[in-house]
Design a protein around this motif. Structure first.
Motif, short mmCIF file in Angstrom:
data_model
loop_
_atom_site.label_atom_id
_atom_site.label_comp_id
_atom_site.label_asym_id
_atom_site.label_seq_id
_atom_site.Cartn_x
_atom_site.Cartn_y
_atom_site.Cartn_z
N ASN A 96 16.33 -22.79 1.88
CA ASN A 96 16.84 -21.49 2.29
C ASN A 96 15.83 -20.44 1.89
O ASN A 96 15.47 -20.34 0.72
CB ASN A 96 18.18 -21.19 1.62
CG ASN A 96 19.25 -22.15 2.04
OD1 ASN A 96 19.39 -22.44 3.22
ND2 ASN A 96 19.99 -22.69 1.08
N GLU A 97 15.38 -19.68 2.86
CA GLU A 97 14.35 -18.68 2.59
C GLU A 97 14.84 -17.31 3.09
O GLU A 97 15.22 -17.17 4.24
CB GLU A 97 13.06 -19.06 3.30
CG GLU A 97 11.88 -18.23 2.93
CD GLU A 97 10.60 -18.84 3.45
OE1 GLU A 97 9.69 -19.04 2.64
OE2 GLU A 97 10.50 -19.10 4.66
N VAL A 98 14.86 -16.34 2.17
CA VAL A 98 15.25 -14.98 2.53
C VAL A 98 13.98 -14.23 2.91
O VAL A 98 12.99 -14.24 2.17
CB VAL A 98 15.94 -14.28 1.35
CG1 VAL A 98 16.23 -12.84 1.69
CG2 VAL A 98 17.22 -15.00 0.99
N VAL A 99 14.01 -13.60 4.07
CA VAL A 99 12.86 -12.83 4.56
C VAL A 99 13.30 -11.38 4.74
O VAL A 99 14.34 -11.12 5.33
CB VAL A 99 12.35 -13.39 5.92
CG1 VAL A 99 11.16 -12.59 6.42
CG2 VAL A 99 12.00 -14.85 5.79
N ILE A 100 12.51 -10.47 4.20
CA ILE A 100 12.79 -9.04 4.36
C ILE A 100 11.52 -8.33 4.77
O ILE A 100 10.45 -8.59 4.22
CB ILE A 100 13.39 -8.43 3.07
CG1 ILE A 100 13.76 -6.97 3.30
CG2 ILE A 100 12.50 -8.61 1.88
CD1 ILE A 100 14.63 -6.38 2.21
N ARG A 101 11.65 -7.46 5.77
CA ARG A 101 10.51 -6.66 6.24
C ARG A 101 10.85 -5.18 6.08
O ARG A 101 11.95 -4.76 6.44
CB ARG A 101 10.21 -6.95 7.71
CG ARG A 101 9.61 -8.29 7.93
CD ARG A 101 9.17 -8.50 9.38
NE ARG A 101 9.00 -9.92 9.61
CZ ARG A 101 9.73 -10.62 10.45
NH1 ARG A 101 10.66 -10.05 11.17
NH2 ARG A 101 9.52 -11.91 10.58
N MET A 102 9.89 -4.44 5.55
CA MET A 102 10.08 -3.01 5.35
C MET A 102 8.86 -2.24 5.80
O MET A 102 7.74 -2.75 5.75
CB MET A 102 10.30 -2.69 3.87
CG MET A 102 11.57 -3.16 3.29
SD MET A 102 11.73 -2.41 1.67
CE MET A 102 12.61 -3.64 0.81
N LYS A 103 9.10 -1.01 6.21
CA LYS A 103 8.02 -0.08 6.53
C LYS A 103 8.10 1.05 5.50
O LYS A 103 9.15 1.66 5.32
CB LYS A 103 8.19 0.47 7.94
CG LYS A 103 7.14 1.50 8.30
CD LYS A 103 7.42 2.10 9.66
CE LYS A 103 6.37 3.18 9.94
NZ LYS A 103 6.69 3.93 11.15
N GLY A 104 6.99 1.30 4.83
CA GLY A 104 6.95 2.36 3.83
C GLY A 104 6.08 3.50 4.30
O GLY A 104 5.05 3.29 4.94
N THR A 105 6.51 4.72 4.01
CA THR A 105 5.76 5.92 4.36
C THR A 105 5.58 6.77 3.12
O THR A 105 6.55 7.09 2.43
CB THR A 105 6.51 6.74 5.44
OG1 THR A 105 6.74 5.91 6.57
CG2 THR A 105 5.70 7.95 5.86
N LEU A 106 4.34 7.13 2.85
CA LEU A 106 4.02 8.00 1.72
C LEU A 106 3.65 9.37 2.27
O LEU A 106 2.80 9.48 3.15
CB LEU A 106 2.84 7.43 0.92
CG LEU A 106 2.35 8.26 -0.25
CD1 LEU A 106 3.42 8.33 -1.34
CD2 LEU A 106 1.06 7.68 -0.81
N SER A 107 4.31 10.39 1.76
CA SER A 107 3.99 11.75 2.17
C SER A 107 3.85 12.63 0.94
O SER A 107 4.34 12.29 -0.14
CB SER A 107 5.06 12.30 3.12
OG SER A 107 6.33 12.25 2.52
#
Length: 160
Positions: A96-107
């Motif tokens: 069982n593999e948990v996959v998470i994708r995120m987009k980060g923005t630095l301002s």
């Protein structure tokens, strides 16, 4: 008198060099399209807490986003469990593999975007059994928490 002025200048320079940079976690948006975590506000809240911890570990002072030098915004785009099962004769393995994708923005504090990144993190659990004797457990939430923490730390590391 000259010695006093030199001491004061040295003190002022040391105070300004020790001042921490201020950071804040801005908006955490959940744009997961399918699955049980679609629109889940608890996921966004948990990610905000982990991001704040990661920022503090990097040496930032946490403040309100209006007082911050840097603001980190995150969009969660994918969160799913991938299951793989294999079996040969009496041996059986579940992964069982948990996959998470995120987009980060630095301002910066004025809203100017400094950097955008995408990150993907995985955490897995393997359960094996021989005949009917199971050596592993069921899929648990510790693997999910581990994947979320890895993703949050990856976002902060890539942005700074």
């Amino acid at each position: 008198m000259r010695t006093f002025v030199l001491i004061m200048v040295a003190i002022l320079l040391s105070i300004s060099s020790v001042a921490q940079q201020k950071a804040a976690v801005g908006t955490i948006s959940n744009s997961i399209k399918a699955g049980p975590l679609t629109g889940n506000k608890n996921l966004a809240l948990g990610i905000k807490n982990i991001l704040q911890e990661a920022l503090q570990d990097k040496g930032f002072s946490l403040v309100d986003k209006f007082d911050a030098d840097y603001v980190v915004d995150v969009e969660i785009s994918f969160f799913d469990v991938e299951q793989t099962k294999q079996g040969v004769s009496v041996f059986h393995e579940d992964k069982n593999e948990v996959v998470i994708r995120m987009k980060g923005t630095l301002s910066d504090g004025f809203g100017k975007i400094l950097k955008n990144i995408n990150t993907e993190s995985k955490s897995s659990e393997i359960s094996t059994s021989t005949l009917l004797i199971n050596e592993g457990g069921q899929f648990n939430s510790a693997v999910q928490r581990n994947a979320v923490k890895k993703a949050c730390i990856s976002v902060v590391t890539k942005l700074f």
